[in-house]
Design a protein around this motif. Sequence first.
Motif, PDB file in Angstrom:
ATOM      1  N   ILE A  43      49.394  48.546  41.842  1.00  0.00           N
ATOM      2  CA  ILE A  43      49.078  47.424  40.946  1.00  0.00           C
ATOM      3  C   ILE A  43      48.584  46.231  41.754  1.00  0.00           C
ATOM      4  O   ILE A  43      47.622  45.554  41.367  1.00  0.00           O
ATOM      5  N   LEU A  44      49.228  45.969  42.900  1.00  0.00           N
ATOM      6  CA  LEU A  44      48.769  44.877  43.761  1.00  0.00           C
ATOM      7  C   LEU A  44      47.380  45.150  44.330  1.00  0.00           C
ATOM      8  O   LEU A  44      46.556  44.238  44.431  1.00  0.00           O
ATOM      9  N   VAL A  45      47.100  46.397  44.691  1.00  0.00           N
ATOM     10  CA  VAL A  45      45.767  46.742  45.194  1.00  0.00           C
ATOM     11  C   VAL A  45      44.726  46.519  44.096  1.00  0.00           C
ATOM     12  O   VAL A  45      43.648  45.979  44.355  1.00  0.00           O
ATOM     13  N   CYS A  46      45.053  46.899  42.873  1.00  0.00           N
ATOM     14  CA  CYS A  46      44.136  46.660  41.747  1.00  0.00           C
ATOM     15  C   CYS A  46      43.907  45.160  41.536  1.00  0.00           C
ATOM     16  O   CYS A  46      42.779  44.722  41.295  1.00  0.00           O
ATOM     17  N   VAL A 102      40.454  43.042  41.688  1.00  0.00           N
ATOM     18  CA  VAL A 102      40.025  42.148  40.602  1.00  0.00           C
ATOM     19  C   VAL A 102      39.706  40.768  41.154  1.00  0.00           C
ATOM     20  O   VAL A 102      38.674  40.171  40.834  1.00  0.00           O
ATOM     21  N   HIS A 103      40.577  40.245  42.010  1.00  0.00           N
ATOM     22  CA  HIS A 103      40.326  38.933  42.608  1.00  0.00           C
ATOM     23  C   HIS A 103      39.110  38.991  43.531  1.00  0.00           C
ATOM     24  O   HIS A 103      38.270  38.089  43.517  1.00  0.00           O
ATOM     25  N   ARG A 123      37.497  35.339  37.125  1.00  0.00           N
ATOM     26  CA  ARG A 123      38.101  34.016  37.033  1.00  0.00           C
ATOM     27  C   ARG A 123      38.767  33.881  35.663  1.00  0.00           C
ATOM     28  O   ARG A 123      38.119  33.520  34.680  1.00  0.00           O
ATOM     29  N   PRO A 124      40.060  34.187  35.611  1.00  0.00           N
ATOM     30  CA  PRO A 124      40.743  34.131  34.319  1.00  0.00           C
ATOM     31  C   PRO A 124      40.871  32.692  33.810  1.00  0.00           C
ATOM     32  O   PRO A 124      40.922  31.743  34.583  1.00  0.00           O
ATOM     33  N   GLN A 125      40.920  32.551  32.485  1.00  0.00           N
ATOM     34  CA  GLN A 125      41.028  31.228  31.895  1.00  0.00           C
ATOM     35  C   GLN A 125      42.471  30.818  31.647  1.00  0.00           C
ATOM     36  O   GLN A 125      42.780  29.633  31.610  1.00  0.00           O
ATOM     37  N   LEU A 146      46.714  36.102  39.884  1.00  0.00           N
ATOM     38  CA  LEU A 146      45.602  36.523  40.731  1.00  0.00           C
ATOM     39  C   LEU A 146      45.354  35.553  41.880  1.00  0.00           C
ATOM     40  O   LEU A 146      44.292  35.576  42.505  1.00  0.00           O
ATOM     41  N   SER A 147      46.315  34.723  42.176  1.00  0.00           N
ATOM     42  CA  SER A 147      46.186  33.785  43.279  1.00  0.00           C
ATOM     43  C   SER A 147      46.323  34.528  44.609  1.00  0.00           C
ATOM     44  O   SER A 147      47.241  35.334  44.787  1.00  0.00           O
ATOM     45  N   PRO A 148      45.437  34.252  45.562  1.00  0.00           N
ATOM     46  CA  PRO A 148      45.573  34.918  46.863  1.00  0.00           C
ATOM     47  C   PRO A 148      46.868  34.525  47.574  1.00  0.00           C
ATOM     48  O   PRO A 148      47.385  35.286  48.382  1.00  0.00           O
TER      49      PRO A 148
END
Length: 84
Positions: free
Chosen positions: A41-44, A48-49, A54-56, A64-66
């Motif tokens: 899930i983290l790799v996915c 995505v990031h 860019r989620p609203q 999704l923050s690095p």
Amino acid sequence: MARIVSLLLALTLSAALLILPAMRARELTSAGHGLLMPLLILVCALFVHGLGLRPQRRWAQAMLSPWLLWPASLVLAATWWWLS
């Protein structure tokens, strides 16, 4: 720059998850199997990031923050390597 790092980290982790178990020539333990799902899930999320979503919504931006993804994926990958 952060998106490139996320993408490279995702590519590295996905390649490692494919290659390393076969290189070690061992079966995964139950603990190693249990850690695979959150690690995938983290790799996915890294993909995505890294690909630029860019989620609203505020909570999705936080997920999704690095600053959250990078340490979590590295710690979980190291734990998976150690336990499997």
